[in-house]
Write a protein that holds these residues in place. Structure first.
Motif, PDB file in Angstrom:
ATOM      1  N   PHE A  11       4.855   0.375  -0.829  1.00  0.00           N
ATOM      2  CA  PHE A  11       3.712   1.002  -0.153  1.00  0.00           C
ATOM      3  C   PHE A  11       2.807   1.700  -1.154  1.00  0.00           C
ATOM      4  O   PHE A  11       1.573   1.538  -1.126  1.00  0.00           O
ATOM      5  CB  PHE A  11       4.215   1.990   0.894  1.00  0.00           C
ATOM      6  CG  PHE A  11       3.136   2.848   1.491  1.00  0.00           C
ATOM      7  CD1 PHE A  11       2.226   2.320   2.404  1.00  0.00           C
ATOM      8  CD2 PHE A  11       3.010   4.186   1.131  1.00  0.00           C
ATOM      9  CE1 PHE A  11       1.220   3.107   2.946  1.00  0.00           C
ATOM     10  CE2 PHE A  11       2.016   4.973   1.671  1.00  0.00           C
ATOM     11  CZ  PHE A  11       1.118   4.439   2.578  1.00  0.00           C
ATOM     12  N   LEU A  12       3.394   2.503  -2.051  1.00  0.00           N
ATOM     13  CA  LEU A  12       2.592   3.231  -3.033  1.00  0.00           C
ATOM     14  C   LEU A  12       1.897   2.278  -4.001  1.00  0.00           C
ATOM     15  O   LEU A  12       0.735   2.509  -4.381  1.00  0.00           O
ATOM     16  CB  LEU A  12       3.481   4.221  -3.804  1.00  0.00           C
ATOM     17  CG  LEU A  12       4.059   5.379  -2.983  1.00  0.00           C
ATOM     18  CD1 LEU A  12       5.006   6.208  -3.843  1.00  0.00           C
ATOM     19  CD2 LEU A  12       2.957   6.250  -2.405  1.00  0.00           C
TER      20      LEU A  12
ATOM     21  N   TRP B  12      -1.009   0.671  -2.176  1.00  0.00           N
ATOM     22  CA  TRP B  12      -2.063   1.684  -2.005  1.00  0.00           C
ATOM     23  C   TRP B  12      -2.849   1.860  -3.307  1.00  0.00           C
ATOM     24  O   TRP B  12      -4.085   1.861  -3.305  1.00  0.00           O
ATOM     25  CB  TRP B  12      -1.418   2.987  -1.570  1.00  0.00           C
ATOM     26  CG  TRP B  12      -2.362   4.109  -1.250  1.00  0.00           C
ATOM     27  CD1 TRP B  12      -3.731   4.044  -1.154  1.00  0.00           C
ATOM     28  CD2 TRP B  12      -2.013   5.462  -0.980  1.00  0.00           C
ATOM     29  NE1 TRP B  12      -4.245   5.271  -0.849  1.00  0.00           N
ATOM     30  CE2 TRP B  12      -3.219   6.166  -0.728  1.00  0.00           C
ATOM     31  CE3 TRP B  12      -0.801   6.149  -0.917  1.00  0.00           C
ATOM     32  CZ2 TRP B  12      -3.232   7.521  -0.431  1.00  0.00           C
ATOM     33  CZ3 TRP B  12      -0.812   7.500  -0.609  1.00  0.00           C
ATOM     34  CH2 TRP B  12      -2.012   8.182  -0.371  1.00  0.00           C
ATOM     35  N   GLU B  13      -2.133   1.987  -4.427  1.00  0.00           N
ATOM     36  CA  GLU B  13      -2.788   2.154  -5.722  1.00  0.00           C
ATOM     37  C   GLU B  13      -3.612   0.917  -6.078  1.00  0.00           C
ATOM     38  O   GLU B  13      -4.758   1.030  -6.554  1.00  0.00           O
ATOM     39  CB  GLU B  13      -1.737   2.404  -6.797  1.00  0.00           C
ATOM     40  CG  GLU B  13      -2.299   2.674  -8.182  1.00  0.00           C
ATOM     41  CD  GLU B  13      -2.962   4.034  -8.301  1.00  0.00           C
ATOM     42  OE1 GLU B  13      -3.841   4.193  -9.177  1.00  0.00           O
ATOM     43  OE2 GLU B  13      -2.606   4.946  -7.528  1.00  0.00           O
TER      44      GLU B  13
ATOM     45  N   PHE C  53      -9.814   7.542   0.985  1.00  0.00           N
ATOM     46  CA  PHE C  53      -8.383   7.278   1.118  1.00  0.00           C
ATOM     47  C   PHE C  53      -7.572   7.747  -0.090  1.00  0.00           C
ATOM     48  O   PHE C  53      -6.351   7.732  -0.038  1.00  0.00           O
ATOM     49  CB  PHE C  53      -8.143   5.783   1.329  1.00  0.00           C
ATOM     50  CG  PHE C  53      -8.678   5.271   2.633  1.00  0.00           C
ATOM     51  CD1 PHE C  53      -7.942   5.409   3.797  1.00  0.00           C
ATOM     52  CD2 PHE C  53      -9.919   4.663   2.704  1.00  0.00           C
ATOM     53  CE1 PHE C  53      -8.431   4.933   5.001  1.00  0.00           C
ATOM     54  CE2 PHE C  53     -10.421   4.192   3.901  1.00  0.00           C
ATOM     55  CZ  PHE C  53      -9.676   4.330   5.053  1.00  0.00           C
TER      56      PHE C  53
ATOM     57  N   SER D 137      -5.693   7.858  -3.752  1.00  0.00           N
ATOM     58  CA  SER D 137      -4.714   6.926  -4.311  1.00  0.00           C
ATOM     59  C   SER D 137      -3.547   7.736  -4.840  1.00  0.00           C
ATOM     60  O   SER D 137      -3.685   8.933  -5.128  1.00  0.00           O
ATOM     61  CB  SER D 137      -5.338   6.105  -5.440  1.00  0.00           C
ATOM     62  OG  SER D 137      -5.652   6.944  -6.547  1.00  0.00           O
TER      63      SER D 137
END
Length: 240
Positions: free
Chosen positions: A41-42, A45-46, A59, A61
């Protein structure tokens, strides 16, 4: 991670060894799956922020968050705001636990009082707690005391109802035995109700700590200049 069950000890049977090995393997795989999900997930997202699939201004990061946390670490503001919220949450939690236990005990001990107050407790518990925060500020002013009361207001009524319901559902046979042997209501409270309700009390405390934090954050939204709730409002205003 190497399995502790690579070789079967002599003091357990083959079936026990197979069960323990399968049990360890299952929990090992669950732990790995949890780590994989959060890392995936991270990472996504990044990547989405860097590739501009999402607007990083709105949003953020993981990298941006870590960078800002590092700045707060250097100027000690992270510890200041976190410590204040933690202190207020612990104070609210302890007061909710104590007041909830005392009130539920009193309601069980005085049955007629419970019949009178129970509908009012249900109504108070159903109120939207966020709507109480502005009233608390008007009544009590701004400050740490108001925020602690806001934390208490979120959890106290549900705690009382939950504990009282649990006390009322204690083993009737055990209570009958206490009364048959000449015990009174006080004996029933300390020898049956409270000992048998320890799991309920602990479960109630687990819920209360989260609710107290929610109440404190709500109070800090409106009546604080320090704390995590204040940081959330400040960040939403300046997009920092």
């Amino acid at each position: 991670m190497n399995s502790p069950f690579s070789n079967r000890p002599d003091n357990i049977s083959a079936n026990q060894y197979a069960y323990l090995k399968a049990h360890w393997h299952h929990h090992h795989m669950v732990s790995l799956a949890r780590v994989f999900l959060i890392v995936a997930f991270l990472s996504l997202w990044e990547l989405a922020a860097k590739k501009e699939w999402i607007d990083a201004f709105f949003f953020s990061s993981p990298g941006g968050i870590l960078s800002y946390l590092y700045q707060m670490f250097l100027d000690h503001s992270l510890f200041t705001h976190t410590g204040i919220t933690l202190l207020e949450t612990v104070a609210s939690f302890l007061l909710v636990t104590l007041l909830g236990l005392l009130a539920a005990t009193l309601l069980w001990y005085v049955g007629s009082l419970a019949e009178i107050l129970e509908p009012y407790l249900v109504i108070l518990n159903s109120l939207p707690k966020s709507a109480l925060a502005p009233l608390l500020i008007v009544w009590l002013g701004t400050g740490t005391g108001t925020i602690i009361v806001a934390g208490i207001s979120v959890a106290i009524f549900g705690s009382i109802i939950s504990l009282y319901t649990g006390f009322s559902q204690a083993d009737p046979e055990m209570l009958k035995l206490i009364y048959t042997l000449g015990g009174n209501r006080r004996d029933a409270l300390f020898k049956v109700i409270l000992p048998s309700s320890i799991p309920l009390i602990l479960s109630n405390m687990k819920v209360n700590i989260g609710l107290s934090l929610v109440g404190v954050i709500i109070g800090e939204f409106l009546a604080a200049r320090r704390g995590l709730g204040y940081l959330i409002i400040y960040g939403s205003q300046v997009f920092s």
